[in-house]
Each structure stands twice: as structure tokens, then as C-alpha cells.
Design a protein around this motif. Structure first.
Motif, PDB file in Angstrom:
ATOM      1  N   ILE A  52       0.771  -1.187   0.035  1.00 11.14           N
ATOM      2  CA  ILE A  52      -0.037  -0.212   0.141  1.00 11.14           C
ATOM      3  C   ILE A  52       0.957   1.279  -0.063  1.00 11.14           C
ATOM      4  N   LEU A  53       1.781   1.209   0.840  1.00  9.35           N
ATOM      5  CA  LEU A  53       2.779   2.340   0.908  1.00  9.35           C
ATOM      6  C   LEU A  53       3.797   2.494  -0.250  1.00  9.35           C
ATOM      7  N   THR A  54       4.056   1.125  -0.884  1.00 10.27           N
ATOM      8  CA  THR A  54       4.836   1.466  -2.558  1.00 10.27           C
ATOM      9  C   THR A  54       4.090   2.072  -3.236  1.00 10.27           C
ATOM     10  N   GLY A 111       2.923   7.314  -6.523  1.00  3.10           N
ATOM     11  CA  GLY A 111       2.087   8.172  -6.735  1.00  3.10           C
ATOM     12  C   GLY A 111       0.472   7.698  -7.299  1.00  3.10           C
ATOM     13  N   SER A 112       0.235   6.442  -7.097  1.00  2.00           N
ATOM     14  CA  SER A 112      -0.928   5.734  -7.358  1.00  2.00           C
ATOM     15  C   SER A 112      -1.644   5.237  -6.223  1.00  2.00           C
ATOM     16  N   ASP A 113      -2.858   4.856  -6.558  1.00  3.24           N
ATOM     17  CA  ASP A 113      -3.889   4.328  -5.667  1.00  3.24           C
ATOM     18  C   ASP A 113      -3.662   2.873  -5.485  1.00  3.24           C
ATOM     19  N   TYR A 114      -3.697   2.361  -4.185  1.00  6.73           N
ATOM     20  CA  TYR A 114      -3.528   1.081  -4.248  1.00  6.73           C
ATOM     21  C   TYR A 114      -4.724   0.264  -4.554  1.00  6.73           C
ATOM     22  N   LYS A 141       1.689   4.340  -2.696  1.00  6.57           N
ATOM     23  CA  LYS A 141       1.726   5.693  -2.442  1.00  6.57           C
ATOM     24  C   LYS A 141       3.139   6.465  -2.858  1.00  6.57           C
ATOM     25  N   TYR A 142       4.144   5.868  -2.782  1.00  3.93           N
ATOM     26  CA  TYR A 142       5.489   6.309  -3.348  1.00  3.93           C
ATOM     27  C   TYR A 142       5.315   6.185  -4.785  1.00  3.93           C
ATOM     28  N   GLU A 179       6.381   7.946   3.497  1.00  5.95           N
ATOM     29  CA  GLU A 179       5.184   7.853   2.716  1.00  5.95           C
ATOM     30  C   GLU A 179       3.882   7.885   3.778  1.00  5.95           C
ATOM     31  N   VAL A 181      -2.117   6.527   6.804  1.00  6.99           N
ATOM     32  CA  VAL A 181      -2.629   6.508   5.404  1.00  6.99           C
ATOM     33  C   VAL A 181      -4.037   5.763   5.443  1.00  6.99           C
TER      34      VAL A 181
END
Length: 352
Positions: A181-183, A188-191, A185-186, A255, A326
């Protein structure tokens, strides 16, 4: 007081005392929960005070590994449960609820349920509500005192300079799920978006992983110098930082972080449901939760549990920490977890 009346009252008390004792729970219950430091401290903070209050109950602590392993054990025992109460991560207790492994709780039988924060509730069922959270925690980046510069987030997990030094658990463990999930965000996309780009990034992290199954755990490996960087939970990070004299450090990633909690659950078909419910109610009380926070830095889920400011700041309940969480739709995550875990098994883990 007249002698006859005194004798009458004494006789009444003699008759009432066995009835009161008979109303207390008794027998044996099996508690399935985490091994290691959690077992040691949970025994002191919750189990020993519970058995002091209810000496007729014997609590057998069954150390079950991580939540995914415990879920597998409960599935295997579904036809003939050997466990009465299970403590596990809420992302997987949701699965247990859906599969009928756990029984709902009635507030009339579990009075302390009324004092649980809304954020710790797992939803209602036909006969009550599902086992709630007993601890608040959040994801942190771990690193050794000699790691320079200190890692800050996903970018450092992907950095080839850290090859062979990283330890953490993959999905379906909630640590791996949270890293995914945090990747996202890194990147710039939605999980919730198509995960192909996220899987590609996770492969780069996997190339730096020394082991997915840290022995005995991520924190000890970092303390011993066997690993340099890891991903884990704040409560244990704080506990091991104290225990090691600061050899393991932790930080919320650039993030952000993911709020986590462990839930306490009544196993469907439990052999001793009366004693199991008494234990669950006790564990949800303010006093044992405050005691556990002092020992292991878990944020209490009982709104009546009050922590001193210096302790609060080291838990997940600190306002500044909560502001960096998040938002996660865990219902959605549960619906795609098998799909995500399959991608980890086929693509991410083999990229190590």
C-alpha cells in the motif's frame, strides 16, 4: 442484634457464598496468540491478573506464530476446535469472521465492549459484533544504530546499496500488505488501481531482502547486526529499543504509516465459552490495557484507558502519529488479498 437474627443472617451468607462462587467461570481455556515478547508480557499484563481474579480458570497459552499461521491452524481445526480465544491481526481476523471461524460477541455478556473505541470495532453480526481490537499499533521502518544515513522510506528499501540487509514478512502478512500500500503511494498511485507497477517496484525491494522469515524476529536480527533494515511495528520497536539500549531504531516512513490492531476473538465452537467470554471481557478492560501499554507500548482500545503523556507519545495513539496514518479500506483489501498474495508468491518473493 438479637442472637436468632444473627444466626439467620450467618446461615444466609453460607448459602449465598457457594452460589456466588458457582457463578464465576471455571475450567480451562486455550488462548492462541503470538510467541516471544508478546507472550511474556501479555501473560504478566493480562493472564496473571485474570487468573488471580478467577482462580477457577486455567489459561493455556498456545504460541501460534504469525496471524497467517494462526488462521491456517484455526481452519484446520474448524470441525473440532482446540482453541477458545484467538488474538491475531485484524486484517486476517476479518477472514476468520467471514469463514465462520469466530463467533460474534454480545455486549450483555462482554460489558467492556461498550468502552471500545469505534475505530477498534470489527462490525456487527446477526448475534452481536465481531471480536474487537485490543491493541493499536502502526507500521514503522526499522534500522540498526550503525546504519548511515538512516533510511526514510520505500526509496531506501529499493536502493541496491541495501542488498542483502533487509528483513520483513511478505503478504498475506499485514506487514507485506502494508508495504504494498505504501509502495503504491510512493509511486503516486492508488493501491486500488491495477497493481502491475507496484509489483514491479516490490520486485526491486525483494532483490534486497535477506530473508522473509526473520529468526527469531526482525528486531532481534537488527539488534544482533544480522540485518540492517526491516519493517515492523512500533510497539515492538519501542520495546526492543529499550531492551537493547537503542541498538534498533524506528521511524514512520516518508510515505506515512498504516494503523494496525490485534483483535481478540471467540472461536466458534469453543469448548469453554463462558470462561472464554470472561477472559475477553477482562482483556478489553482499561486496567490491563494500560498495564500492557506500559510494558510494550501498545495503544489501548478502551477509551477509559488513560496513559501519561510521555508514554502516549511512544504509542500509536499519539495525535502527531495518528495524523500520518494512510487511510486504508480493509474491506477492499480483504476482498483482493488472495489475489495480491498470489502475485507475491509467484513474482515478488522469487525476485529475492
Amino acid at each position: 442484634m438479637r442472637p436468632a437474627l444473627r444466626l439467620l443472617l450467618a446461615a444466609a451468607l453460607v448459602l449465598l457464598a457457594p452460589a456466588a462462587r458457582a457463578a464465576d467461570p471455571s475450567g480451562e481455556i486455550v488462548l492462541l496468540a503470538y510467541p516471544g515478547a508478546f507472550q511474556d508480557n501479555y501473560t504478566k499484563a493480562v493472564i496473571e491478573p485474570f487468573t488471580a481474579k478467577y482462580p477457577g480458570v486455567k489459561v493455556i497459552y498456545a504460541a501460534g506464530g504469525n496471524s497467517a499461521q494462526m488462521l491456517g491452524q484455526l481452519r484446520a481445526q474448524k470441525a473440532s476446535p482446540q482453541v477458545d480465544v484467538a488474538i491475531m491481526d485484524f486484517s486476517l481476523s476479518r477472514v476468520g469472521n467471514a469463514e465462520g471461524l469466530f463467533a460474534p460477541l454480545d455486549r450483555k455478556e462482554i460489558p467492556n465492549l461498550a468502552d471500545v473505541f469505534d475505530e477498534a470495532r470489527m462490525g456487527s453480526a446477526a448475534a452481536g459484533e465481531w471480536g474487537p481490537g485490543i491493541t493499536f499499533d502502526h507500521l514503522v521502518l526499522l534500522y540498526g544504530e550503525g546504519v548511515k544515513p538512516a533510511p526514510l522510506g520505500i526509496k531506501d528499501l529499493m536502493n541496491p546499496a541495501n542488498k542483502g540487509s533487509i528483513v520483513f514478512s511478505p503478504a498475506p502478512n499485514v506487514i507485506g500488505t502494508s508495504v504494498q500500500i505504501l509502495t503504491a503511494k510512493y509511486l503516486g498511485s492508488d493501491y486500488k488501481a491495477p497493481i502491475d507497477p507496484v509489483i514491479d517496484a516490490l520486485k526491486k525491494i525483494a532483490a534486497n531482502v535477506q530473508t522473509w522469515q526473520a529468526t527469531p524476529d526482525n528486531y532481534t536480527m537488527i539488534i544482533n547486526g544480522a540485518a540492517g533494515i526491516g519493517v515492523g511495528w512500533n510497539a515492538r520497536a519501542q520495546f526492543y529499543a529499550d531492551k537493547s539500549g537503542g541498538k534498533v531504531k524506528s521511524t514512520v516512513m516518508t510515505e506515512g504509516s498504516v494503523l494496525d490492531m490485534d483483535t481478540i476473538n471467540l472461536v466458534a465452537g469453543a469448548r469453554n465459552p463462558a470462561a472464554a467470554k470472561a477472559f475477553i471481557d477482562f482483556a478489553l478492560g482499561a486496567e490491563p490495557q494500560v498495564k500492557l501499554a506500559h510494558m510494550m507500548y501498545y495503544g489501548p482500545t478502551n477509551r477509559k484507558a488513560v496513559l501519561p503523556p510521555e508514554l502516549l507519545e511512544r504509542t500509536s495513539s499519539a495525535p502527531a502519529t495518528l495524523a500520518r496514518m494512510v487511510p486504508v479500506d480493509w474491506g477492499y483489501v480483504a476482498s483482493v488479498l488472495d489475489q495480491w498474495s498470489g502475485r507475491w508468491r509467484r513474482e515478488v518473493i522469487p525476485a529475492q
